[in-house]
Scaffold this motif. Structure first.
Motif, PDB file in Angstrom:
ATOM      1  N   VAL A 197       0.876  -1.170   0.000  1.00 20.65           N
ATOM      2  CA  VAL A 197       0.000   0.000   0.000  1.00 20.65           C
ATOM      3  C   VAL A 197       0.914   1.221   0.000  1.00 20.65           C
ATOM      4  CG1 VAL A 197      -1.766   1.298   1.248  1.00 20.65           C
ATOM      5  CG2 VAL A 197      -1.792  -1.216   1.285  1.00 20.65           C
ATOM      6  N   GLN A 198       0.881   1.986  -1.078  1.00 19.21           N
ATOM      7  CA  GLN A 198       1.689   3.202  -1.151  1.00 19.21           C
ATOM      8  C   GLN A 198       0.840   4.390  -0.709  1.00 19.21           C
ATOM      9  OE1 GLN A 198       2.237   5.742  -4.617  1.00 19.21           O
ATOM     10  NE2 GLN A 198       4.358   5.032  -4.746  1.00 19.21           N
ATOM     11  N   ILE A 199       1.375   5.196   0.208  1.00 21.69           N
ATOM     12  CA  ILE A 199       0.697   6.405   0.671  1.00 21.69           C
ATOM     13  C   ILE A 199       1.549   7.597   0.268  1.00 21.69           C
ATOM     14  CG2 ILE A 199      -0.139   7.696   2.665  1.00 21.69           C
ATOM     15  CD1 ILE A 199      -0.576   5.045   4.099  1.00 21.69           C
ATOM     16  N   SER A 200       0.971   8.507  -0.504  1.00 24.98           N
ATOM     17  CA  SER A 200       1.739   9.631  -1.038  1.00 24.98           C
ATOM     18  C   SER A 200       0.933  10.915  -1.009  1.00 24.98           C
ATOM     19  CB  SER A 200       2.167   9.332  -2.482  1.00 24.98           C
ATOM     20  OG  SER A 200       2.837  10.439  -3.052  1.00 24.98           O
ATOM     21  N   ASP A 201       1.629  12.040  -0.831  1.00 22.93           N
ATOM     22  CA  ASP A 201       1.001  13.348  -0.934  1.00 22.93           C
ATOM     23  C   ASP A 201       1.073  13.894  -2.353  1.00 22.93           C
ATOM     24  OD1 ASP A 201      -0.080  15.894  -0.220  1.00 22.93           O
ATOM     25  OD2 ASP A 201       1.954  16.699  -0.130  1.00 22.93           O
ATOM     26  N   SER A 202       1.755  13.194  -3.246  1.00 23.19           N
ATOM     27  CA  SER A 202       2.086  13.749  -4.559  1.00 23.19           C
ATOM     28  C   SER A 202       1.336  13.063  -5.696  1.00 23.19           C
ATOM     29  CB  SER A 202       3.595  13.631  -4.792  1.00 23.19           C
ATOM     30  OG  SER A 202       3.931  13.954  -6.119  1.00 23.19           O
ATOM     31  N   TYR A 203       0.573  13.840  -6.451  1.00 21.60           N
ATOM     32  CA  TYR A 203      -0.055  13.323  -7.664  1.00 21.60           C
ATOM     33  C   TYR A 203       1.005  12.878  -8.661  1.00 21.60           C
ATOM     34  CZ  TYR A 203      -2.630  13.378 -12.092  1.00 21.60           C
ATOM     35  OH  TYR A 203      -3.162  13.042 -13.307  1.00 21.60           O
ATOM     36  N   LEU A 204       2.098  13.614  -8.769  1.00 22.52           N
ATOM     37  CA  LEU A 204       3.165  13.250  -9.703  1.00 22.52           C
ATOM     38  C   LEU A 204       3.805  11.931  -9.306  1.00 22.52           C
ATOM     39  CD1 LEU A 204       4.930  16.698 -10.264  1.00 22.52           C
ATOM     40  CD2 LEU A 204       3.067  15.669 -11.563  1.00 22.52           C
ATOM     41  N   ALA A 205       4.029  11.735  -7.995  1.00 24.58           N
ATOM     42  CA  ALA A 205       4.625  10.480  -7.528  1.00 24.58           C
ATOM     43  C   ALA A 205       3.700   9.301  -7.813  1.00 24.58           C
ATOM     44  CB  ALA A 205       4.946  10.568  -6.044  1.00 24.58           C
ATOM     45  N   GLN A 206       2.404   9.495  -7.592  1.00 24.10           N
ATOM     46  CA  GLN A 206       1.456   8.421  -7.890  1.00 24.10           C
ATOM     47  C   GLN A 206       1.419   8.105  -9.382  1.00 24.10           C
ATOM     48  OE1 GLN A 206      -2.521   8.800  -6.429  1.00 24.10           O
ATOM     49  NE2 GLN A 206      -1.967   8.121  -4.372  1.00 24.10           N
ATOM     50  N   SER A 207       1.471   9.143 -10.203  1.00 21.63           N
ATOM     51  CA  SER A 207       1.457   8.929 -11.653  1.00 21.63           C
ATOM     52  C   SER A 207       2.720   8.205 -12.101  1.00 21.63           C
ATOM     53  CB  SER A 207       1.330  10.275 -12.376  1.00 21.63           C
ATOM     54  OG  SER A 207       0.120  10.917 -12.035  1.00 21.63           O
ATOM     55  N   ALA A 208       3.868   8.576 -11.523  1.00 29.35           N
ATOM     56  CA  ALA A 208       5.118   7.881 -11.836  1.00 29.35           C
ATOM     57  C   ALA A 208       5.039   6.422 -11.415  1.00 29.35           C
ATOM     58  CB  ALA A 208       6.288   8.575 -11.144  1.00 29.35           C
ATOM     59  N   THR A 209       4.436   6.169 -10.258  1.00 28.66           N
ATOM     60  CA  THR A 209       4.299   4.795  -9.773  1.00 28.66           C
ATOM     61  C   THR A 209       3.473   3.958 -10.748  1.00 28.66           C
ATOM     62  OG1 THR A 209       4.462   5.529  -7.470  1.00 28.66           O
ATOM     63  CG2 THR A 209       3.515   3.349  -7.865  1.00 28.66           C
ATOM     64  N   ARG A 210       2.347   4.502 -11.190  1.00 30.51           N
ATOM     65  CA  ARG A 210       1.513   3.760 -12.150  1.00 30.51           C
ATOM     66  C   ARG A 210       2.287   3.446 -13.428  1.00 30.51           C
ATOM     67  NH1 ARG A 210      -2.355   7.677 -10.425  1.00 30.51           N
ATOM     68  NH2 ARG A 210      -3.981   6.743  -9.120  1.00 30.51           N
ATOM     69  N   ALA A 211       2.996   4.447 -13.935  1.00 33.92           N
ATOM     70  CA  ALA A 211       3.740   4.248 -15.180  1.00 33.92           C
ATOM     71  C   ALA A 211       4.867   3.239 -15.000  1.00 33.92           C
ATOM     72  CB  ALA A 211       4.305   5.582 -15.662  1.00 33.92           C
ATOM     73  N   ASN A 212       5.586   3.321 -13.887  1.00 30.53           N
ATOM     74  CA  ASN A 212       6.702   2.399 -13.657  1.00 30.53           C
ATOM     75  C   ASN A 212       6.220   0.979 -13.401  1.00 30.53           C
ATOM     76  OD1 ASN A 212       8.866   4.220 -14.001  1.00 30.53           O
ATOM     77  ND2 ASN A 212       8.552   5.048 -11.939  1.00 30.53           N
ATOM     78  N   LEU A 213       5.088   0.834 -12.705  1.00 33.43           N
ATOM     79  CA  LEU A 213       4.520  -0.501 -12.509  1.00 33.43           C
ATOM     80  C   LEU A 213       4.091  -1.101 -13.847  1.00 33.43           C
ATOM     81  CD1 LEU A 213       2.350   0.099  -9.314  1.00 33.43           C
ATOM     82  CD2 LEU A 213       4.277  -1.495  -9.498  1.00 33.43           C
TER      83      LEU A 213
END
Length: 384
Positions: A67-83
């Motif tokens: 479960v990733q918890i983040s304050d950053s929309y950019l970090a979440q978007s990077a996570t989706r792309a990298n996954l």
């Protein structure tokens, strides 16, 4: 794209938005150090990743369904792309992406913390996560030496339990914390959000309350750039659609709504904490009967093309510790696309940053509305 080599495999990772000219990696030595430490203790149970900046940890540990918890929309978007780039569809789907405003899991067996820049955000999130910890929870923090201070360790000690640190490796360090049920089981006292009263002499928001969630820029006081901007805001006509771009706590957009009740205001920021703060500030001053939009996104990605009459912007000159004008440039280009012909972009910034050169190149014209020894307010008009 650069390759992140670990004992769990090699992963091609990028930041978001992806830029072939960007030489910054999507991980650093602290991510590497943490993954090497976990080689001797394979995570089991519910695994929570707090502050995973670009998804390097989520991608490497995807098989554990973290479960990733983040304050950053950019970090979440990077996570989706990298996954999507490195993992099977099933593995990628197994990673849960939560924001810092979402309710955390009720039980946490492994908590891995990438130390954030904001000590207040770390305090807020540890307070929220503490009820889910138990005596056997593995708690490990990681960060560069320059990011871990005595105050960081004291925070873990006070909220979670006994804390110690590792030796430094490649200028990175680990934090080991043993949960103390007497502390983690105690009632949660969340000091955030906080409210303060704005000073006088700043226009429509003079003497009004502003609400801040943890981690917001200048959460304790009004920053001098925004103060100057508030004194020189434009006057939108009628039901103009106004966008507070990079809204932070929303004080600029709320000032427009207070002074011009007919305006339709859109608040947008890449920080989920900021968007929540902007909505709270707006409701505290305008009420719940007035409509406004609150969007987490990359610059103006959530705003329709040629739908805005006015964009107001106080752009940051850094992102995730990297000094850069790319964020400002992305905001300016996004504003041009979102504005209707004849629409205006108003920007406040430090004089030395030279935003007028960029704006003139992009819009064809740029004028100085106001200036003082430190700041300028600039106005650029989209050609008809």
């Amino acid at each position: 794209m650069k390759t992140f080599s670990t004992s769990r495999g090699d992963f091609g990772l990028t930041r978001f938005p992806e830029d072939s000219r960007d030489q910054l990696r999507a991980w650093d030595a602290s991510d590497e150090y943490l993954l090497r430490h976990l080689e001797d203790r394979e995570p089991s149970g519910t695994l929570v990743l707090l502050g995973d900046r670009w998804g390097a940890l989520a991608t490497a540990l995807a098989a554990h369904r973290p479960v990733q918890i983040s304050d950053s929309y950019l970090a979440q978007s990077a996570t989706r792309a990298n996954l999507a780039r490195n993992r099977t569809a099933a593995e990628a789907a197994g990673v849960a992406l939560l924001t810092t405003q979402d309710a955390p899991p009720d039980r946490i067996d492994v908590l891995l913390v990438r130390i954030p820049k904001s000590l207040a955000l770390l305090e807020d999130q540890l307070q929220r996560l503490a009820p889910g910890l138990h005596a056997d929870t593995l708690v490990v923090g990681t960060g560069m030496v320059t990011e871990i201070h005595t105050s960081t360790l004291k925070l873990f000690e006070r909220i979670v339990g006994p804390t110690r640190t590792s030796l430094a490796v490649k200028k990175a360090r680990l934090i080991f914390c043993t949960p103390d049920p007497a502390r983690t089981g105690a009632p949660v006292t969340e000091p955030w959000p906080r409210t303060y009263t704005l000073p006088t002499g700043i226009g429509a928001m003079s003497g009004r309350p502003v609400v801040n969630h943890a981690g917001i820029f200048c959460a304790e006081r009004l920053d001098i750039g925004t103060r100057f901007f508030l004194q020189h805001l434009p006057r939108p006509r009628g039901r103009a659609r106004v966008v507070d771009l990079g809204c932070g706590n929303g004080v600029v957009g709320t000032a427009v709504a207070v002074a011009h009740p007919q305006a339709e205001v859109v608040f947008t920021d890449e920080s989920f904490q900021a968007v929540a703060s902007a909505e709270a500030t707006f409701r505290a001053n305008v009420g719940r009967d007035v409509e406004a939009a609150f969007l987490a996104g990359d610059a103006l990605s959530g705003v329709e093309r040629e739908s805005a009459d006015l964009v107001l912007n106080n752009p940051p000159f850094h992102t995730h510790r990297a000094l850069t004008d790319r964020t400002a440039w992305r905001m300016f280009t996004g504003a041009r696309a979102a504005l209707r012909p004849g629409g205006e972009l108003w920007v406040v910034g430090n004089r030395h940053l030279g935003y007028h050169v960029r704006l003139r190149r992009l819009f064809g014209t740029c004028e100085t509305v106001a200036s003082n020894p430190k700041f300028v307010v600039l106005r650029a008009v989209k050609p008809a």
